[in-house]
Design a protein around this motif. Structure first.
Motif: not given
Length: 198
Positions: A34-48, A50-62
């Motif tokens: 489901g979609q709920a975990p997308l908002a809750e999952v973080r890495d050890e540095n608190g990155n979401t 959106l951080h991962m997709a945005s920082g790497n320029g993945h516009i389709e994924l975003l």
């Protein structure tokens, strides 16, 4: 299904899929959990995601993720207090920056004023990275009401030629940008302040 039922390895795989722009793997995760975990999952540095997709320029994924996550995730800060917009600016991803700021129902231009632990806004990060195109775009869309735009309006109302009006705008970080008003073919031109540290 809650995040507690998702293994740490699956969370890590989701974040890696977002980092590398693997849209199919992200869709598979959403189909399974489901979609709920997308908002809750973080890495050890608190990155979401959106951080991962945005920082790497993945516009389709975003574009896939944004309608699935709460708008508040756009302003979510990691342990360094950086948002996804900070990361997009550091890495000079203009379409991503535009999508984050212009996403309907999101924080909008208020994202530009969020400061990270270093005290820098996304605009300041773009300027520090030497990314003029992104800095110019951010200055064009940012809320200028608190930065002296009223004085310019008064000059224009008093009959000054808008082709000759130059404006200096100071953002929330004390960064100065210069703009010419009245000509649609001219974009703002951020300048570095005399001192990069206050």
């Amino acid at each position: 299904m809650s995040v507690a039922q998702i293994t740490d390895e699956e969370k890590e795989d989701l974040l890696l899929s977002c980092r590398y722009g693997d849209l199919d793997d992200v869709k598979e995760f959403v189909n399974k959990y489901g979609q709920a975990p997308l908002a809750e999952v973080r890495d050890e540095n608190g990155n979401t995601v959106l951080h991962m997709a945005s920082g790497n320029g993945h516009i389709e994924l975003l574009e896939y993720l944004l309608p699935l996550v709460p708008p508040s995730l756009l302003s979510a800060q990691n342990e360094s207090k950086s948002t996804a917009l900070h990361w997009a600016c550091v890495n000079a991803h203009l379409p991503v920056v535009q999508k984050l700021v212009q996403f309907p129902g999101g924080p909008g231009v208020d994202l530009i004023d969020i400061k990270n632990a270093a005290g820098r806004s996304p605009l300041a990060e773009a300027e520090m990275a030497g990314w003029d195109e992104g800095a110019k775009w951010l200055v064009q869309v940012m809320n200028l009401e608190e930065s002296g735009a009223k004085e310019v309006d008064e000059e224009v109302a008093a009959g000054a030629s808008t082709q000759d009006v130059e404006v200096e705008i100071q953002d929330a970080d004390g960064q100065i940008a210069r703009m010419s008003l009245g000509r649609s073919d001219q974009a703002p031109s951020p300048d570095k302040p005399a001192s990069s540290q206050p």
